[in-house]
Design a protein around this motif. Structure first.
Motif, mmCIF file in Angstrom:
data_model
loop_
_atom_site.group_PDB
_atom_site.id
_atom_site.type_symbol
_atom_site.label_atom_id
_atom_site.label_comp_id
_atom_site.label_asym_id
_atom_site.label_seq_id
_atom_site.Cartn_x
_atom_site.Cartn_y
_atom_site.Cartn_z
ATOM 1 N N PHE A 200 26.285 -74.351 -28.621
ATOM 2 C CA PHE A 200 24.662 -74.328 -29.061
ATOM 3 C C PHE A 200 24.270 -73.271 -29.689
ATOM 4 N N ILE A 201 24.418 -72.185 -28.798
ATOM 5 C CA ILE A 201 23.890 -70.803 -29.289
ATOM 6 C C ILE A 201 24.576 -70.252 -30.436
ATOM 7 N N HIS A 202 26.049 -70.355 -30.451
ATOM 8 C CA HIS A 202 26.851 -70.052 -31.703
ATOM 9 C C HIS A 202 26.578 -70.889 -32.965
ATOM 10 N N GLU A 203 26.331 -71.876 -32.842
ATOM 11 C CA GLU A 203 25.842 -72.841 -34.018
ATOM 12 C C GLU A 203 24.444 -72.751 -34.514
ATOM 13 N N ASN A 204 23.439 -72.281 -33.626
ATOM 14 C CA ASN A 204 22.106 -72.376 -34.042
ATOM 15 C C ASN A 204 21.440 -70.965 -33.813
ATOM 16 N N TYR A 205 22.186 -69.795 -33.596
ATOM 17 C CA TYR A 205 21.730 -68.502 -33.453
ATOM 18 C C TYR A 205 20.595 -68.087 -34.652
ATOM 19 N N ASP A 206 21.194 -68.656 -35.770
ATOM 20 C CA ASP A 206 20.127 -68.264 -36.980
ATOM 21 C C ASP A 206 19.124 -69.012 -37.399
ATOM 22 N N LYS A 207 18.647 -69.791 -36.327
ATOM 23 C CA LYS A 207 17.415 -70.691 -36.329
ATOM 24 C C LYS A 207 16.700 -70.350 -35.434
ATOM 25 N N LYS A 208 15.278 -70.879 -35.404
ATOM 26 C CA LYS A 208 14.511 -70.762 -34.066
ATOM 27 C C LYS A 208 15.098 -71.709 -33.084
ATOM 28 N N LEU A 242 20.262 -62.551 -27.913
ATOM 29 C CA LEU A 242 19.636 -61.476 -28.616
ATOM 30 C C LEU A 242 21.032 -60.399 -29.176
ATOM 31 N N ARG A 243 21.909 -60.295 -27.936
ATOM 32 C CA ARG A 243 23.415 -59.554 -28.401
ATOM 33 C C ARG A 243 24.176 -60.251 -29.471
ATOM 34 N N TYR A 244 24.258 -61.550 -29.216
ATOM 35 C CA TYR A 244 25.029 -62.392 -30.249
ATOM 36 C C TYR A 244 24.327 -62.325 -31.546
ATOM 37 N N ARG A 245 22.936 -62.468 -31.666
ATOM 38 C CA ARG A 245 22.322 -62.169 -32.834
ATOM 39 C C ARG A 245 22.690 -60.806 -33.430
ATOM 40 N N ALA A 263 19.512 -58.453 -43.100
ATOM 41 C CA ALA A 263 20.612 -58.456 -42.196
ATOM 42 C C ALA A 263 19.844 -59.257 -40.895
ATOM 43 N N ALA A 264 18.528 -58.983 -40.788
ATOM 44 C CA ALA A 264 17.660 -59.244 -39.432
ATOM 45 C C ALA A 264 17.565 -60.752 -39.514
ATOM 46 N N PHE A 265 17.065 -61.193 -40.656
ATOM 47 C CA PHE A 265 16.783 -62.641 -41.014
ATOM 48 C C PHE A 265 17.948 -63.572 -40.746
ATOM 49 N N SER A 266 19.204 -63.116 -41.236
ATOM 50 C CA SER A 266 20.096 -63.973 -41.560
ATOM 51 C C SER A 266 20.872 -64.327 -40.006
ATOM 52 N N ALA A 267 20.472 -63.198 -39.169
ATOM 53 C CA ALA A 267 20.791 -63.622 -37.742
ATOM 54 C C ALA A 267 19.883 -64.193 -36.655
ATOM 55 N N GLY A 268 18.721 -64.636 -37.169
ATOM 56 C CA GLY A 268 17.841 -65.312 -36.561
ATOM 57 C C GLY A 268 16.581 -64.538 -36.087
ATOM 58 N N PHE A 269 16.437 -63.351 -36.458
ATOM 59 C CA PHE A 269 15.357 -62.599 -36.036
ATOM 60 C C PHE A 269 14.401 -62.749 -37.296
#
Length: 295
Positions: A200-208, A242-245, A263-269
């Motif tokens: 779930f984390i790896h599939e959705n890390y780039d979302k809220k 956070l580390r995965y993002r 780069a930040a936005f692409s990883a969910g920040f």
């Protein structure tokens, strides 16, 4: 670099091919971001021989401190990861093979009598050969011969490798009691739950995503989800996310077509300043310096 997986954390990389499902590779822990190769699994057996240095190797929730000369057996479908120790490098060899290289064809007597009991047995998830038993040296020497054959590729290479892997399997069968280790390991239900959380984390890390979202993915309450994850991953759910993002942002940092904010936005920040603070905490340097040093 990082190990590439699908949404369920199954490694994508081929370990040999259908005609000869064996892969021998030399690895270096510092080739991976943060000196860690991410949690993943695959249907093949993986055996690891440490050439020099040391690392923490985790299999299904159990930790092993591998040092020079140690060998690690990781069973098929086990969830595993590796980490550097005290910032030091570690060089190691990995031999990954499909169990069918040992048993030949489906439903053969070798498979049903001698292979399935290991591959399907929870107690066989991992075994650490640290040299404390005389027979550990036999495993190590046979692995070294497989590595040597792979480097030289002499005539009849494939047949010799197949025979050596079968000999290793026979040694394991003759010492089955060694698999009854004291280290705590996940049972099949817990393993499936952890794979689902990571997926779930790896599939959705780039979302809220929220803790509620993650807990709902495995149908447990938030507090139990946090407790379960911390127990088996040795870090909090939030720290892992956070580390995965940060890891997922690195390819964008290495591409000058993208800004640091991209780069930040692409990883969910959602905030570039916060991303920079987290990135520095994880890596010891700012995203800008990391980009300068790696491009």
């Amino acid at each position: 670099m990082q190990i590439q997986t699908n949404r369920n954390q199954r490694e994508i990389k081929a370990h040999g091919d259908f005609t000869f499902p064996v892969l021998v590779s030399k690895e270096c822990i510092t080739d991976y971001e943060f000196g860690t190769f991410s949690w993943h699994w695959h249907s093949e057996i993986e055996m690891t021989l440490v050439e020099d240095g040391e690392m923490i190797y985790q299999v299904n929730g159990a930790d092993f401190h591998l040092q020079e000369g140690d060998v690690m057996f990781g069973n098929a479908n086990t969830l595993h990861s590796g980490h550097m120790v005290e910032g030091k490098d570690c060089h190691y060899w990995s031999i990954t093979f499909d169990p069918k290289i040992v048993y030949g064809f489906e439903k053969s007597l070798i498979q049903t009598k001698y292979v399935d009991l290991v591959v399907n047995g929870h107690e066989f998830s991992a075994l650490w050969f640290d040299g404390s038993e005389e027979w550990h040296g036999d495993i190590r020497e046979k692995m070294k011969k497989v590595i040597e054959l792979d480097l030289e590729r002499p005539d009849f290479y494939e047949m010799e490798v197949q025979m050596l892997l079968s000999e290793i399997w026979l040694v394991l069968l003759r010492h089955q009691g060694a698999f009854n280790q004291e280290a705590e390991s996940l049972n099949p239900k817990e393993l499936a739950r952890l794979k689902t959380i990571l997926g779930f984390i790896h599939e959705n890390y780039d979302k809220k995503i929220t803790l509620t979202d993650i807990a709902d993915s495995v149908h447990i309450c938030k507090s139990e989800c946090c407790r379960f994850f911390k127990k088996h991953m040795n870090e909090s759910l939030f720290d892992y996310l956070l580390r995965y993002r940060v890891e997922q942002s690195i390819p964008y940092l290495r591409d000058e077509e993208y800004s640091i904010t991209d780069a930040a936005f692409s990883a969910g920040f959602t905030d570039a300043g916060y991303y920079s603070r987290v990135f520095r905490k994880c890596t010891g340097v700012s995203p800008r310096k990391f980009r300068k040093d790696t491009i």
